[in-house]
Design an enzyme around this catalytic site. Structure first.
Site, short mmCIF file in Angstrom:
data_model
loop_
_atom_site.label_atom_id
_atom_site.label_comp_id
_atom_site.label_asym_id
_atom_site.label_seq_id
_atom_site.Cartn_x
_atom_site.Cartn_y
_atom_site.Cartn_z
N GLY A 49 0.05 -4.40 2.77
CA GLY A 49 0.10 -3.41 1.71
C GLY A 49 0.57 -2.05 2.19
CB CYS A 50 0.69 -0.38 5.36
SG CYS A 50 -1.08 -0.11 5.23
CB ALA A 51 5.70 1.42 3.48
CB SER A 52 4.38 2.25 8.44
OG SER A 52 3.08 2.62 8.05
#
Length: 137
Positions: A49-52
Protein backbone atom coordinates in the site's frame (compact mmCIF):
# COMPACT_ATOMS: atom_id res chain seq x y z
CA UNK A 1 -1.59 9.88 24.65
CA UNK A 2 1.61 10.53 22.72
CA UNK A 3 4.99 9.57 24.13
CA UNK A 4 7.42 12.13 25.48
CA UNK A 5 9.61 11.58 22.40
CA UNK A 6 6.70 12.42 20.10
CA UNK A 7 5.78 15.46 22.20
CA UNK A 8 9.32 16.74 21.59
CA UNK A 9 8.66 16.48 17.85
CA UNK A 10 5.42 18.45 18.27
CA UNK A 11 7.32 21.15 20.16
CA UNK A 12 10.07 21.25 17.53
CA UNK A 13 7.45 21.64 14.77
CA UNK A 14 6.00 24.69 16.53
CA UNK A 15 9.29 26.52 15.92
CA UNK A 16 9.42 25.72 12.21
CA UNK A 17 7.65 28.41 10.21
CA UNK A 18 7.28 26.93 6.75
CA UNK A 19 6.71 23.54 5.23
CA UNK A 20 10.11 23.33 3.59
CA UNK A 21 11.67 23.50 7.05
CA UNK A 22 9.21 20.92 8.38
CA UNK A 23 9.87 18.52 5.52
CA UNK A 24 13.61 18.99 6.03
CA UNK A 25 13.13 18.20 9.74
CA UNK A 26 11.19 14.99 8.95
CA UNK A 27 13.87 13.93 6.46
CA UNK A 28 16.62 14.60 9.01
CA UNK A 29 14.78 12.44 11.57
CA UNK A 30 14.72 9.64 8.99
CA UNK A 31 18.44 9.96 8.35
CA UNK A 32 19.08 9.22 12.04
CA UNK A 33 17.58 5.72 11.74
CA UNK A 34 19.81 2.70 11.57
CA UNK A 35 19.28 0.89 8.25
CA UNK A 36 17.57 -2.48 8.42
CA UNK A 37 19.81 -5.41 7.60
CA UNK A 38 19.13 -6.72 4.10
CA UNK A 39 18.07 -10.05 5.65
CA UNK A 40 15.02 -8.24 7.13
CA UNK A 41 13.96 -6.71 3.81
CA UNK A 42 11.76 -9.63 2.89
CA UNK A 43 8.12 -9.98 1.81
CA UNK A 44 7.02 -10.66 5.40
CA UNK A 45 8.27 -7.25 6.56
CA UNK A 46 7.31 -5.29 3.43
CA UNK A 47 4.36 -2.94 3.82
CA UNK A 48 1.84 -3.16 1.00
CA UNK A 49 0.00 0.00 0.00
CA UNK A 50 3.04 2.27 -0.07
CA UNK A 51 4.22 3.86 -3.30
CA UNK A 52 7.81 3.49 -2.11
CA UNK A 53 9.53 0.44 -0.68
CA UNK A 54 8.83 0.15 3.07
CA UNK A 55 9.82 -2.53 5.54
CA UNK A 56 8.80 -2.66 9.21
CA UNK A 57 10.30 -5.14 11.66
CA UNK A 58 8.35 -5.26 14.93
CA UNK A 59 9.74 -6.58 18.18
CA UNK A 60 7.76 -7.25 21.32
CA UNK A 61 9.77 -7.91 24.45
CA UNK A 62 8.18 -8.32 27.87
CA UNK A 63 4.94 -6.86 26.53
CA UNK A 64 6.63 -3.71 25.17
CA UNK A 65 6.20 -2.81 21.51
CA UNK A 66 9.09 -1.57 19.38
CA UNK A 67 9.80 -1.60 15.68
CA UNK A 68 12.55 -0.75 13.25
CA UNK A 69 11.89 0.30 9.71
CA UNK A 70 13.34 1.52 6.47
CA UNK A 71 12.18 3.05 3.21
CA UNK A 72 13.86 3.93 -0.04
CA UNK A 73 12.12 7.34 0.00
CA UNK A 74 13.55 10.04 2.26
CA UNK A 75 10.24 11.52 3.38
CA UNK A 76 8.81 8.07 4.14
CA UNK A 77 11.95 7.21 6.09
CA UNK A 78 11.19 10.33 8.12
CA UNK A 79 7.61 9.24 8.66
CA UNK A 80 8.91 5.91 9.97
CA UNK A 81 11.07 7.85 12.42
CA UNK A 82 8.03 9.83 13.61
CA UNK A 83 5.97 6.65 14.01
CA UNK A 84 8.79 5.07 16.01
CA UNK A 85 8.71 8.05 18.38
CA UNK A 86 4.95 7.67 18.66
CA UNK A 87 4.81 3.90 19.27
CA UNK A 88 8.16 2.56 20.46
CA UNK A 89 8.22 1.73 24.15
CA UNK A 90 4.47 1.45 24.59
CA UNK A 91 2.95 -1.58 26.26
CA UNK A 92 1.63 -3.69 23.40
CA UNK A 93 -1.91 -3.45 24.77
CA UNK A 94 -1.81 0.37 24.46
CA UNK A 95 -0.75 0.54 20.81
CA UNK A 96 -4.33 0.24 19.55
CA UNK A 97 -5.40 3.17 21.73
CA UNK A 98 -3.05 5.58 19.96
CA UNK A 99 -4.86 7.68 17.37
CA UNK A 100 -1.88 8.03 15.06
CA UNK A 101 -3.79 10.05 12.46
CA UNK A 102 -4.79 12.59 15.11
CA UNK A 103 -1.25 12.73 16.48
CA UNK A 104 0.20 13.26 13.00
CA UNK A 105 -2.47 15.90 12.38
CA UNK A 106 -1.00 17.84 15.31
CA UNK A 107 2.06 18.21 13.09
CA UNK A 108 -0.08 19.27 10.14
CA UNK A 109 1.09 16.30 8.13
CA UNK A 110 -2.38 15.18 7.08
CA UNK A 111 -2.76 18.38 5.07
CA UNK A 112 0.70 18.38 3.50
CA UNK A 113 1.30 14.82 2.36
CA UNK A 114 0.41 13.68 -1.12
CA UNK A 115 -2.40 11.15 -1.46
CA UNK A 116 0.18 8.41 -2.10
CA UNK A 117 2.17 9.34 1.02
CA UNK A 118 -1.02 9.51 3.09
CA UNK A 119 -1.99 6.03 1.88
CA UNK A 120 1.48 4.75 2.73
CA UNK A 121 1.33 6.30 6.20
CA UNK A 122 -2.06 4.68 6.75
CA UNK A 123 -0.67 1.31 5.62
CA UNK A 124 2.25 1.59 8.05
CA UNK A 125 -0.09 2.48 10.92
CA UNK A 126 -2.38 -0.43 10.05
CA UNK A 127 0.58 -2.84 10.03
CA UNK A 128 1.78 -1.57 13.42
CA UNK A 129 -1.70 -1.88 14.92
CA UNK A 130 -2.23 -5.38 13.45
CA UNK A 131 1.07 -6.70 14.80
CA UNK A 132 0.39 -5.24 18.25
CA UNK A 133 -3.19 -6.57 18.29
CA UNK A 134 -1.99 -10.06 17.38
CA UNK A 135 0.64 -9.95 20.14
CA UNK A 136 -1.83 -8.62 22.71
CA UNK A 137 -4.37 -11.37 21.96
Amino acid sequence: MASAAFEEIVEDFEFLDDWEDRYRFVIEEGKKLTPLPDALKVPATKVDGCASQVWLQPEITDGVFRFEGESDAMIVQGLIALLRKLYNGLPVAEVAAVDARAEMARLGLNDHLSAQRSNGLRAMIERIRAVAAEAAA
